[in-house]
Design a protein around this motif. Structure first.
Motif, PDB file in Angstrom:
ATOM      1  N   MET A 135      22.514  40.269  60.884  1.00 27.21           N
ATOM      2  CA  MET A 135      22.173  41.692  60.761  1.00 27.21           C
ATOM      3  C   MET A 135      22.759  42.249  59.464  1.00 27.21           C
ATOM      4  O   MET A 135      23.927  42.057  59.169  1.00 27.21           O
ATOM      5  CB  MET A 135      22.761  42.445  61.961  1.00 27.21           C
ATOM      6  CG  MET A 135      22.320  43.857  62.054  1.00 27.21           C
ATOM      7  SD  MET A 135      22.567  44.505  63.726  1.00 27.21           S
ATOM      8  CE  MET A 135      24.337  44.367  63.931  1.00 27.21           C
ATOM      9  N   GLU A 190      21.563  49.069  66.397  1.00 29.15           N
ATOM     10  CA  GLU A 190      22.210  47.755  66.438  1.00 29.15           C
ATOM     11  C   GLU A 190      21.908  47.017  67.733  1.00 29.15           C
ATOM     12  O   GLU A 190      21.818  45.789  67.756  1.00 29.15           O
ATOM     13  CB  GLU A 190      23.728  47.908  66.238  1.00 29.15           C
ATOM     14  CG  GLU A 190      24.086  48.120  64.770  1.00 29.15           C
ATOM     15  CD  GLU A 190      25.483  48.699  64.553  1.00 29.15           C
ATOM     16  OE1 GLU A 190      26.325  48.608  65.475  1.00 29.15           O
ATOM     17  OE2 GLU A 190      25.722  49.267  63.463  1.00 29.15           O
ATOM     18  N   PRO A 204      12.514  41.291  59.947  1.00 28.66           N
ATOM     19  CA  PRO A 204      12.451  42.327  60.989  1.00 28.66           C
ATOM     20  C   PRO A 204      13.325  43.515  60.590  1.00 28.66           C
ATOM     21  O   PRO A 204      14.480  43.329  60.202  1.00 28.66           O
ATOM     22  CB  PRO A 204      13.037  41.636  62.231  1.00 28.66           C
ATOM     23  CG  PRO A 204      13.224  40.217  61.894  1.00 28.66           C
ATOM     24  CD  PRO A 204      13.058  40.029  60.427  1.00 28.66           C
ATOM     25  N   VAL A 205      12.746  44.698  60.644  1.00 28.64           N
ATOM     26  CA  VAL A 205      13.474  45.868  60.153  1.00 28.64           C
ATOM     27  C   VAL A 205      13.521  46.956  61.225  1.00 28.64           C
ATOM     28  O   VAL A 205      12.585  47.110  62.011  1.00 28.64           O
ATOM     29  CB  VAL A 205      12.840  46.372  58.830  1.00 28.64           C
ATOM     30  CG1 VAL A 205      11.376  46.709  59.009  1.00 28.64           C
ATOM     31  CG2 VAL A 205      13.574  47.562  58.260  1.00 28.64           C
ATOM     32  N   ILE A 206      14.644  47.651  61.255  1.00 26.80           N
ATOM     33  CA  ILE A 206      14.803  48.789  62.162  1.00 26.80           C
ATOM     34  C   ILE A 206      15.181  49.986  61.309  1.00 26.80           C
ATOM     35  O   ILE A 206      16.074  49.881  60.459  1.00 26.80           O
ATOM     36  CB  ILE A 206      15.904  48.515  63.205  1.00 26.80           C
ATOM     37  CG1 ILE A 206      15.467  47.343  64.088  1.00 26.80           C
ATOM     38  CG2 ILE A 206      16.176  49.754  64.073  1.00 26.80           C
ATOM     39  CD1 ILE A 206      16.597  46.618  64.712  1.00 26.80           C
ATOM     40  N   ASP A 249      18.762  38.360  62.410  1.00 30.23           N
ATOM     41  CA  ASP A 249      18.133  38.419  61.083  1.00 30.23           C
ATOM     42  C   ASP A 249      17.502  39.781  60.779  1.00 30.23           C
ATOM     43  O   ASP A 249      16.754  39.933  59.835  1.00 30.23           O
ATOM     44  CB  ASP A 249      17.109  37.278  60.905  1.00 30.23           C
ATOM     45  CG  ASP A 249      16.051  37.282  62.003  1.00 30.23           C
ATOM     46  OD1 ASP A 249      16.176  38.126  62.922  1.00 30.23           O
ATOM     47  OD2 ASP A 249      15.126  36.464  61.930  1.00 30.23           O
ATOM     48  N   SER A 250      17.839  40.791  61.583  1.00 31.94           N
ATOM     49  CA  SER A 250      17.290  42.131  61.336  1.00 31.94           C
ATOM     50  C   SER A 250      17.974  42.811  60.158  1.00 31.94           C
ATOM     51  O   SER A 250      19.144  42.553  59.870  1.00 31.94           O
ATOM     52  CB  SER A 250      17.502  43.041  62.550  1.00 31.94           C
ATOM     53  OG  SER A 250      16.767  42.592  63.650  1.00 31.94           O
ATOM     54  N   SER A 302      22.823  45.846  56.937  1.00 34.30           N
ATOM     55  CA  SER A 302      22.469  47.261  56.936  1.00 34.30           C
ATOM     56  C   SER A 302      22.515  47.829  55.533  1.00 34.30           C
ATOM     57  O   SER A 302      23.418  47.526  54.754  1.00 34.30           O
ATOM     58  CB  SER A 302      23.414  48.049  57.850  1.00 34.30           C
ATOM     59  OG  SER A 302      24.746  47.814  57.469  1.00 34.30           O
ATOM     60  N   ILE A 347      18.773  46.728  59.056  1.00 34.47           N
ATOM     61  CA  ILE A 347      18.739  48.130  59.496  1.00 34.47           C
ATOM     62  C   ILE A 347      18.732  49.017  58.260  1.00 34.47           C
ATOM     63  O   ILE A 347      19.635  48.932  57.419  1.00 34.47           O
ATOM     64  CB  ILE A 347      19.942  48.464  60.397  1.00 34.47           C
ATOM     65  CG1 ILE A 347      19.922  47.563  61.646  1.00 34.47           C
ATOM     66  CG2 ILE A 347      19.921  49.944  60.799  1.00 34.47           C
ATOM     67  CD1 ILE A 347      21.096  47.783  62.584  1.00 34.47           C
ATOM     68  N   ALA A 383      18.618  45.384  67.246  1.00 37.64           N
ATOM     69  CA  ALA A 383      18.572  44.401  66.154  1.00 37.64           C
ATOM     70  C   ALA A 383      18.877  42.981  66.627  1.00 37.64           C
ATOM     71  O   ALA A 383      19.625  42.773  67.582  1.00 37.64           O
ATOM     72  CB  ALA A 383      19.558  44.805  65.069  1.00 37.64           C
ATOM     73  N   SER A 384      18.274  42.026  65.929  1.00 35.35           N
ATOM     74  CA  SER A 384      18.630  40.619  66.145  1.00 35.35           C
ATOM     75  C   SER A 384      19.443  40.161  64.935  1.00 35.35           C
ATOM     76  O   SER A 384      19.686  40.942  64.012  1.00 35.35           O
ATOM     77  CB  SER A 384      17.356  39.795  66.285  1.00 35.35           C
ATOM     78  OG  SER A 384      16.565  39.959  65.124  1.00 35.35           O
TER      79      SER A 384
END
Lengths: 304, 294
Positions: A1, A160, A29-31, A166-167, A3, A169, A163-164
């Motif tokens: 993760m 969070e 992957p995005v948050i 590999d995410s 950020s 943020i 999230a995984s």
């Protein structure tokens, strides 16, 4: 993760538009965590549809029961925030909600226990889905409510949880350099500073940069709205170089960028004079996110 | 706190960057024709009002804003933990009879000092920011400025409001912080009229809705100034009509205005804008809850 926090100091510098363009350009992957809980616009920028809502409680507030108040004034003396006022007609006291810091000092000194606590919903936490199924965590604070910094922490924690490993943020910070901004910057891997090429934009960004340095965060910068005043463009560049913040690119002032919001696209997806500059700086930022996140993050270069 | 003569007009917005400081600076300038005027910069995290007045002369040294924070006298502390239990800000931790104070998050309420049974806490000053006075062109400017790394913006805002009240200006124009939470709420508290600066964009309208609600919840009369009129497609007129907020002025978007605005140059020679400022000021003073100037 990994950020990345997009911040600017000054409001209206282009934080949300920049953060939305970055989020929609990341291959990983995005948050999207919209931490501008006073004025949350991430959901508009990303065309989000609400999926989940949770009430947010900030902790108890205080009020004085008129029937139990004797008008002794001890609460008035104890309050250091000027939040207790007397009614000239009745001689009784009441709490001015917008000035009350909710410390409870008045409760301790009231001889008749006339000061009671109440729990009021202070806002709402949302999880939504933006274009391309991007998860968004955002919140709305009730106007006049306190504790925006605490709500920022709630937004980040929820992001969070989704999230995984590999995410990535993407955090959209509020303006200013105060409590909610510090809560947005804390522990982030990278900060993207959006400097508006204006007198106030540069002053405010300089204060933000000082905060980022004191918090030992790694930072990059982009200068937005260049080409209006050459002296300001130059001043923004020298402020950043003096502070040792690498510049990933500049975005010329272009009213056509306004149409992104109106047509349901981000800056990364519209065609105008600023397109090439935006593409180049997004690529540079994405590369820096990969480096900041180490091996766990695998951002791909911008597609679409 | 407010002297009977002051009329306080607060400039707020919800969204940042819509033109609060620009409107505040020009409105203050327009007001000098009729009264003594104090421009009060309450955007203490990002104070920019003085940027419009590069020739403003400082009036004396800046004044430190201080709050009282607790300091532990370890020889008197029994480790009972009542102070930690009383603190609502998480500034005191008591673990295993050891008390630790984080005075950066302390708001200075003094509750811990009151509840300590052994008088083990004494209070010392902690600086959170400054206020500074400037003077230019018949205009006073009072700037609140929070220290970088601090979170106690509201203490600086209240200190600046208090100092502004002591200046006894006929008209105070307050430049408020963006948002609708604690700093913005403190900044508009006590105002007689709120001018909300909006731009015709979806972002701005969304945030304007919250700012209108804030003004309504405080029972302060308000009006909207549309800045950068024509810059976006969002229908400010319909939005304001449906939210019961009158539009009291408009500033058309022109590239030349954006250019001079970038360098914080006042539009003094722009007769159209200065006339509009007079009109906005008239409307605000007439609508102010104290009845405007007597």
């Amino acid at each position: 993760m990994t950020s990345i926090c997009v911040a600017s100091g000054k409001g209206g510098a282009g934080k949300t538009s920049m953060a939305a363009a970055l989020a929609s350009s990341l291959g990983a992957p995005v948050i999207f965590a919209d931490c501008d809980v006073d004025a949350a616009n991430g959901a508009i920028a990303l065309g989000a549809i609400e999926k989940e809502r949770t009430p947010y409680f900030a902790g108890p507030g205080f009020s004085i029961e008129a029937s139990a108040c004797t008008g002794c004034g001890r609460c008035f003396t104890a309050c250091r925030f000027g939040a207790i006022e007397a009614d000239n007609n009745t001689g009784l006291f009441s709490i001015v909600p917008e000035l009350c810091e909710r410390c409870g000092a008045c409760v301790d000194v009231c001889p008749t226990k006339a000061i009671v606590t109440f729990e009021k919903q202070a806002g709402v936490l949302f999880v939504s889905e933006g274009r391309g199924s991007m998860p968004l965590v955002h919140a709305e604070l009730e106007p006049g409510e306190d504790t925006s910094g605490k709500l920022v922490a709630v937004v980040r924690k929820r992001a969070e949880a989704i999230a995984s490993n590999d995410s990535i943020i993407v955090i959209d910070a509020p303006p200013g350099i105060g409590c909610p901004v510090i809560a947005s910057l804390t522990g982030t891997d990278l900060v993207l500073v959006v400097v508006e090429a204006s007198s106030s934009g540069i002053r405010d960004a300089a204060r933000l940069v000082e905060l980022i340095v004191s918090m030992k965060r790694k930072a990059l910068a982009v200068i937005n709205k260049t080409g209006l005043d050459d002296a300001m463009d130059e001043k923004a560049r020298s402020m950043l170089s003096d502070a040792g913040i690498p510049l990933v690119g500049e975005i010329p002032f272009d009213p056509a960028l306004r149409s992104a919001e109106e047509s349901g696209r981000t800056w990364a997806e519209i065609r105008c004079e600023a397109t090439d500059s935006i593409r180049a700086l997004l690529d540079a930022t994405i590369e820096a996110i990969g480096e900041a996140g180490g091996k766990s993050a695998r951002p791909m270069s911008a597609t679409s | 706190m407010k002297s009977a003569r002051d009329t306080i007009v607060a400039i707020a917005s919800g969204k940042g960057g819509t033109g609060k400081t620009t409107v505040a600076a020009h409105l203050a300038l327009a007001a000098t024709k009729r009264s003594s005027v104090l421009l009060v910069d309450l955007d203490v995290e990002a104070p920019d009002s003085t940027g419009y007045f590069p020739s403003a002369a400082p009036m004396g040294a800046s004044v430190e804003v201080k709050i009282s924070v607790p300091r532990l006298n370890e020889s008197r502390c029994t480790g009972c933990g009542l102070c930690a239990a009383a603190c609502r800000f998480g500034a005191i931790i008591a673990i295993g009879g050891v008390v630790t104070i984080d005075d950066k998050v302390c708001k200075g309420c003094g509750r811990c000092v009151t509840v300590c049974p052994t008088n083990a806490l004494e209070e010392v000053d902690a600086r959170v920011g400054t206020t500074a006075m400037f003077r230019v062109d018949g205009l006073g400017i009072l700037e609140g400025r929070m220290d970088i790394g601090d979170i106690r913006s509201t203490s600086v805002i209240e200190a600046a409001k208090l100092r502004a009240a002591s200046q006894a200006a006929g008209i105070q124009v307050r430049d408020c912080p963006p948002g609708v939470s604690c700093p913005a709420t403190h900044a508009v508290a006590g105002a007689d009229y709120i001018i909300l600066v909006a731009e015709p964009t979806q972002f701005s309208l969304h945030d304007l809705g919250a700012a209108i609600e804030l003004a309504k919840s405080r029972h302060i009369p308000m009006g909207v100034v549309v800045n950068k009129d024509g810059f976006g497609d969002a229908d400010v007129d319909a939005f304001c009509a449906s939210h019961g907020a009158p539009i009291i002025g408009r500033i058309a978007f022109l590239r030349s205005r954006a250019e001079s605005g970038a360098g914080a140059k006042l539009w003094r020679e722009d007769t159209e804008i200065m006339a509009e400022m007079d009109h906005i000021l008239d409307t605000a003073l007439a609508g102010a809850r104290s009845g405007g100037q007597s």
